[in-house]
Design a protein around this motif. Structure first.
Motif, short mmCIF file in Angstrom:
data_model
loop_
_atom_site.label_atom_id
_atom_site.label_comp_id
_atom_site.label_asym_id
_atom_site.label_seq_id
_atom_site.Cartn_x
_atom_site.Cartn_y
_atom_site.Cartn_z
N MET A 33 0.83 -1.18 0.00
CA MET A 33 0.00 0.00 0.00
C MET A 33 0.88 1.25 0.00
SD MET A 33 -2.80 1.13 2.81
CE MET A 33 -4.30 1.15 1.89
N SER A 34 0.56 2.19 -0.86
CA SER A 34 1.35 3.41 -0.92
C SER A 34 0.91 4.37 0.18
CB SER A 34 1.21 4.08 -2.30
OG SER A 34 -0.13 4.45 -2.54
N THR A 35 1.84 5.23 0.59
CA THR A 35 1.53 6.29 1.53
C THR A 35 1.95 7.59 0.86
OG1 THR A 35 3.70 6.32 2.60
CG2 THR A 35 2.09 4.72 3.44
N SER A 36 1.80 8.69 1.55
CA SER A 36 2.19 9.97 0.95
C SER A 36 3.70 10.06 0.74
CB SER A 36 1.70 11.13 1.80
OG SER A 36 2.29 11.07 3.09
N THR A 37 4.48 9.20 1.43
CA THR A 37 5.94 9.24 1.30
C THR A 37 6.52 8.05 0.55
OG1 THR A 37 6.24 8.18 3.45
CG2 THR A 37 6.21 10.60 3.41
N THR A 38 5.68 7.10 0.18
CA THR A 38 6.16 5.92 -0.54
C THR A 38 5.23 5.59 -1.70
OG1 THR A 38 4.93 4.35 0.83
CG2 THR A 38 7.18 4.89 1.54
N ALA A 39 5.74 4.83 -2.63
CA ALA A 39 4.94 4.28 -3.73
C ALA A 39 4.72 2.80 -3.41
CB ALA A 39 5.67 4.44 -5.06
N SER A 40 3.81 2.16 -4.15
CA SER A 40 3.62 0.72 -4.01
C SER A 40 3.56 0.09 -5.39
CB SER A 40 2.37 0.41 -3.20
OG SER A 40 1.22 0.90 -3.86
N VAL A 41 3.85 -1.23 -5.42
CA VAL A 41 3.96 -1.95 -6.69
C VAL A 41 3.21 -3.27 -6.59
CG1 VAL A 41 5.56 -3.13 -8.23
CG2 VAL A 41 6.19 -0.94 -7.24
N SER A 42 2.54 -3.62 -7.69
CA SER A 42 1.96 -4.96 -7.83
C SER A 42 2.15 -5.39 -9.28
CB SER A 42 0.48 -4.97 -7.45
OG SER A 42 -0.27 -4.11 -8.28
N THR A 43 2.01 -6.69 -9.51
CA THR A 43 2.18 -7.21 -10.87
C THR A 43 1.34 -8.47 -11.04
OG1 THR A 43 3.81 -7.79 -12.57
CG2 THR A 43 4.21 -8.64 -10.35
N HIS A 44 1.09 -8.81 -12.28
CA HIS A 44 0.55 -10.12 -12.61
C HIS A 44 1.06 -10.50 -13.99
CE1 HIS A 44 -2.71 -7.95 -14.80
NE2 HIS A 44 -2.77 -9.06 -15.53
N ILE A 45 0.97 -11.80 -14.30
CA ILE A 45 1.50 -12.29 -15.57
C ILE A 45 0.42 -13.10 -16.28
CG2 ILE A 45 3.29 -13.65 -16.72
CD1 ILE A 45 4.98 -13.33 -14.17
N LEU A 46 0.23 -12.79 -17.56
CA LEU A 46 -0.64 -13.58 -18.42
C LEU A 46 0.23 -14.27 -19.45
CD1 LEU A 46 -3.48 -14.42 -19.39
CD2 LEU A 46 -3.43 -12.41 -20.88
N ASP A 47 0.14 -15.58 -19.52
CA ASP A 47 0.85 -16.36 -20.54
C ASP A 47 -0.01 -16.31 -21.79
OD1 ASP A 47 1.93 -18.28 -22.24
OD2 ASP A 47 2.29 -19.73 -20.63
N THR A 48 0.37 -15.46 -22.73
CA THR A 48 -0.45 -15.26 -23.93
C THR A 48 -0.38 -16.44 -24.89
OG1 THR A 48 1.30 -14.02 -25.04
CG2 THR A 48 -0.33 -12.75 -23.78
N SER A 49 0.56 -17.37 -24.67
CA SER A 49 0.62 -18.54 -25.54
C SER A 49 -0.52 -19.51 -25.26
CB SER A 49 1.98 -19.25 -25.42
OG SER A 49 2.15 -19.83 -24.14
N VAL A 50 -1.11 -19.40 -24.08
CA VAL A 50 -2.25 -20.26 -23.74
C VAL A 50 -3.46 -19.46 -23.26
CG1 VAL A 50 -0.88 -22.32 -23.23
CG2 VAL A 50 -1.32 -20.65 -21.42
N GLY A 51 -3.30 -18.14 -23.16
CA GLY A 51 -4.41 -17.30 -22.72
C GLY A 51 -4.81 -17.51 -21.28
N ARG A 52 -3.83 -17.83 -20.43
CA ARG A 52 -4.10 -18.10 -19.02
C ARG A 52 -3.05 -17.42 -18.14
NH1 ARG A 52 -8.16 -21.36 -18.90
NH2 ARG A 52 -8.47 -23.04 -20.38
N PRO A 53 -3.38 -17.25 -16.86
CA PRO A 53 -2.38 -16.69 -15.93
C PRO A 53 -1.17 -17.62 -15.83
CG PRO A 53 -4.57 -16.66 -14.95
CD PRO A 53 -4.67 -17.47 -16.22
N ALA A 54 -0.01 -17.03 -15.61
CA ALA A 54 1.23 -17.79 -15.44
C ALA A 54 1.45 -18.00 -13.94
CB ALA A 54 2.40 -17.05 -16.07
N GLU A 55 1.24 -19.22 -13.50
CA GLU A 55 1.39 -19.55 -12.09
C GLU A 55 2.81 -20.01 -11.78
OE1 GLU A 55 -0.59 -22.47 -8.70
OE2 GLU A 55 -1.20 -22.70 -10.79
N GLY A 56 3.32 -19.60 -10.63
CA GLY A 56 4.60 -20.09 -10.14
C GLY A 56 5.83 -19.39 -10.69
N VAL A 57 5.67 -18.20 -11.26
CA VAL A 57 6.82 -17.45 -11.77
C VAL A 57 7.45 -16.67 -10.61
CG1 VAL A 57 7.64 -15.68 -13.37
CG2 VAL A 57 5.77 -17.21 -14.04
#
Length: 133
Positions: free
Chosen positions: A1-25
């Protein structure tokens, strides 16, 4: 969670070769406080069944640049091993490697108080990223 003095980051991965989320990366997070500062490794996580990293470490105050490192080679090697148990190796594999990009590193600038969601669209021979919401 970001605050007024910090930023925050999140990510996700989609494996477009199968059209599904990439689990376990495996995903590693690093930060620095200026273009000339040294990178500080903050830790990492792995994507869940939805391809999301929900527990990346918090960014320290003063962070101006963030780096996400994705271990794509291990992910595709496991995927290929499962798919190829009784079949010959993929003919498109280069020198027996199941993926052209063994890792993907994304570096981006941040400002305090903002959240940065950085999705990775991935396939064995290419990738794309963007700032999501």
């Amino acid at each position: 969670m970001s605050t007024s003095t910090t930023a925050s980051v999140s990510t996700h991965i989609l494996d477009t070769s199968v059209g599904r989320p990439a689990e376990g990366v495996a995903v590693r997070l690093a930060a620095r406080s200026g273009a000339d500062a040294d990178w500080q490794a903050l830790g990492g996580s792995a994507t869940d069944a939805d391809g999301r990293c929900k527990d990346l470490p918090a960014l320290p105050e003063g962070t101006t640049h963030v780096r996400l490192d994705f271990d794509t080679e291990t992910y595709f090697a496991k995927k290929q091993a499962a798919a190829q148990q009784d079949a010959p190796a993929l003919r498109d594999s280069e020198n027996g490697r199941p993926v052209f990009f063994p890792e993907v590193t994304i570096t981006f600038a941040v400002v305090p108080g903002e959240h940065y969601h950085v999705p990775l669209l991935l396939n064995p021979f290419g990738y794309s990223v963007y700032r999501g919401s």
